[in-house]
Design an enzyme around this catalytic site. Sequence first.
Site, PDB file in Angstrom:
ATOM      1  N   THR D  15       0.840  -1.202   0.000  1.00 30.47           N
ATOM      2  CA  THR D  15       0.000   0.000   0.000  1.00 30.47           C
ATOM      3  C   THR D  15       0.871   1.247   0.000  1.00 30.47           C
ATOM      4  O   THR D  15       2.075   1.170   0.222  1.00 30.47           O
ATOM      5  CB  THR D  15      -0.891   0.039   1.254  1.00 30.47           C
ATOM      6  OG1 THR D  15      -0.056   0.178   2.412  1.00 30.47           O
ATOM      7  CG2 THR D  15      -1.722  -1.212   1.379  1.00 30.47           C
ATOM      8  N   ASP D  16       0.246   2.382  -0.261  1.00 34.87           N
ATOM      9  CA  ASP D  16       0.955   3.648  -0.114  1.00 34.87           C
ATOM     10  C   ASP D  16       0.055   4.612   0.650  1.00 34.87           C
ATOM     11  O   ASP D  16      -1.026   4.252   1.091  1.00 34.87           O
ATOM     12  CB  ASP D  16       1.397   4.206  -1.471  1.00 34.87           C
ATOM     13  CG  ASP D  16       0.230   4.544  -2.381  1.00 34.87           C
ATOM     14  OD1 ASP D  16      -0.879   4.847  -1.891  1.00 34.87           O
ATOM     15  OD2 ASP D  16       0.416   4.520  -3.608  1.00 34.87           O
ATOM     16  N   GLN D  17       0.507   5.842   0.803  1.00 34.53           N
ATOM     17  CA  GLN D  17      -0.237   6.739   1.680  1.00 34.53           C
ATOM     18  C   GLN D  17      -1.540   7.229   1.050  1.00 34.53           C
ATOM     19  O   GLN D  17      -2.300   7.946   1.699  1.00 34.53           O
ATOM     20  CB  GLN D  17       0.642   7.911   2.131  1.00 34.53           C
ATOM     21  CG  GLN D  17       0.960   8.906   1.053  1.00 34.53           C
ATOM     22  CD  GLN D  17       1.614  10.154   1.652  1.00 34.53           C
ATOM     23  OE1 GLN D  17       2.374  10.063   2.620  1.00 34.53           O
ATOM     24  NE2 GLN D  17       1.337  11.316   1.100  1.00 34.53           N
TER      25      GLN D  17
END
Lengths: 155, 155, 155, 155
Positions: D15-17
């Site tokens: 995932t990323d932000q």
Amino acid sequence: MKIFDYQTRVRYAETDQMHVSYYANYFVWFEAARTEYFRAIGLVYADFEKQGLFLPVAEAHCRYLGPSCYDDALVVRTVVSQMRQRSLRFEYQIFKNLPQVANPFEGAKPIAAGYTVHVFSDANLKPARIPDALRSKVELASLDMSQSVRRSNFR
Amino acid sequence: MKIFDYQTRVRYAETDQMHVSYYANYFVWFEAARTEYFRAIGLVYADFEKQGLFLPVAEAHCRYLGPSCYDDALVVRTVVSQMRQRSLRFEYQIFKNLPQVANPFEGAKPIAAGYTVHVFSDANLKPARIPDALRSKVELASLDMSQSVRRSNFR
Amino acid sequence: MKIFDYQTRVRYAETDQMHVSYYANYFVWFEAARTEYFRAIGLVYADFEKQGLFLPVAEAHCRYLGPSCYDDALVVRTVVSQMRQRSLRFEYQIFKNLPQVANPFEGAKPIAAGYTVHVFSDANLKPARIPDALRSKVELASLDMSQSVRRSNFR
Amino acid sequence: MKIFDYQTRVRYAETDQMHVSYYANYFVWFEAARTEYFRAIGLVYADFEKQGLFLPVAEAHCRYLGPSCYDDALVVRTVVSQMRQRSLRFEYQIFKNLPQVANPFEGAKPIAAGYTVHVFSDANLKPARIPDALRSKVELASLDMSQSVRRSNFR
């Protein structure tokens, strides 16, 4: 040279949905810092591998003291703290967004502190002696890791 | 359930030019194992985050005892070895290509052993109490980490 | 500024057991190049997100024309080739180990060429208009992608 | 076997932000799906490499049609859509959280669609002929990519 400071920025790829850098990526930054540490003392690690010498990791540790976020400017302080017949120990402290002043590290607290231990190996991953070219160029140093043992104020 | 075994395979993406798994990826497998550990005891970690509870990593450690390679079938033995007011400690051992026998772990040596420490936190990453639903379901256990302290036969 | 050149080095983490950079990492370099492209025209992409504007990727493409290896010094040529109401299209060419001469790109052949398309979105990932501050600063350009359509001499 | 369905779950690391899966990771899932596609038709890609045959990527493309998030259960539909003298083309569609019904794909819309082109190569990355063992086992197929060309409802 005893202390090498490697600079990098947190990529979007390196964040996770907690809005901070994913914990495994600190070890990637440690690795990039090692490469540049070697270059800074006049050695190219890629050349070691071309000569059949490898530096696999035997142990890795990191203590996370505060978060880092996307686009933060990081500095990875890097030293070799121990050199034996076949093994090397690196220590690291990571700082973020240091001020542009004469001594940016004064009073700065690391957001992470860690170490890695490496065993020089041949192409079959059997232990090998550390090359003299390396041995003669490394100057041992240590980082003040005491503050990293304190109870983290963050996590 | 005291011990959870998470299975995965080494992806090509996870290898490096030393022809083994890159060292930081072991921490990614630890993370995937934690997610499935929670599911195995009836909890979904993603739900914790939806309720504003997070489990950032305060400390991470891994000892590399032997290599793993592309397409190796890995088992990550996972236990919670400590639970305090706000923190959890996981321990892991990674095995590769275990035989298809009644007790595949008998005599098997791990290729890696490590731990992570986590502090339950709220959305602002301030420490929070471990939810009762979690506390009541975790059964503490420990792995025999003695063999991982021996001098590695590999690196 | 029409063309931005982002520089990076291939990390060990980014290689795979084929002794070259793993193909997905080219997209990570594209992303890092976008961040620095924005900074070079006076904008900080992280600030957009703080204001609730996001730039998710709608499409990504890369053609691999030659290998890159650990420690190679890369340059990612980056342009915005199209800007619509809500979408942006970036084009990239990656060069490696360019000579230290007046015009290092003269005669140089890219090792990769690609593009990404982005749709400006709000926090719920619904399309949003491109901010004027961005619209006024972007100067469209295009890269000569013809050579990247030729039959690769490498793979 | 014409269509192979590879299953995986989105890791936290992926995932990323933006609270979704980072775009480059879709290519990692494509790779993992290829490995299992080969195994499903009775071939082990790792064995090809041991015999000095490699399958580097010449081109990669992905269209992102909807987000995927941490812990989502993904299915990567995988086919070989073209086989020439030396090259292979894979097509992929990714679905998430499919229902547990007789035909889970009925009415389901992919969240991503893409392809990769590969050139069989020897150890020096020079083109090589596709091995007969592979040629005889691959059954060409195609995915309905029409819906992936529509304007994405998401990004």
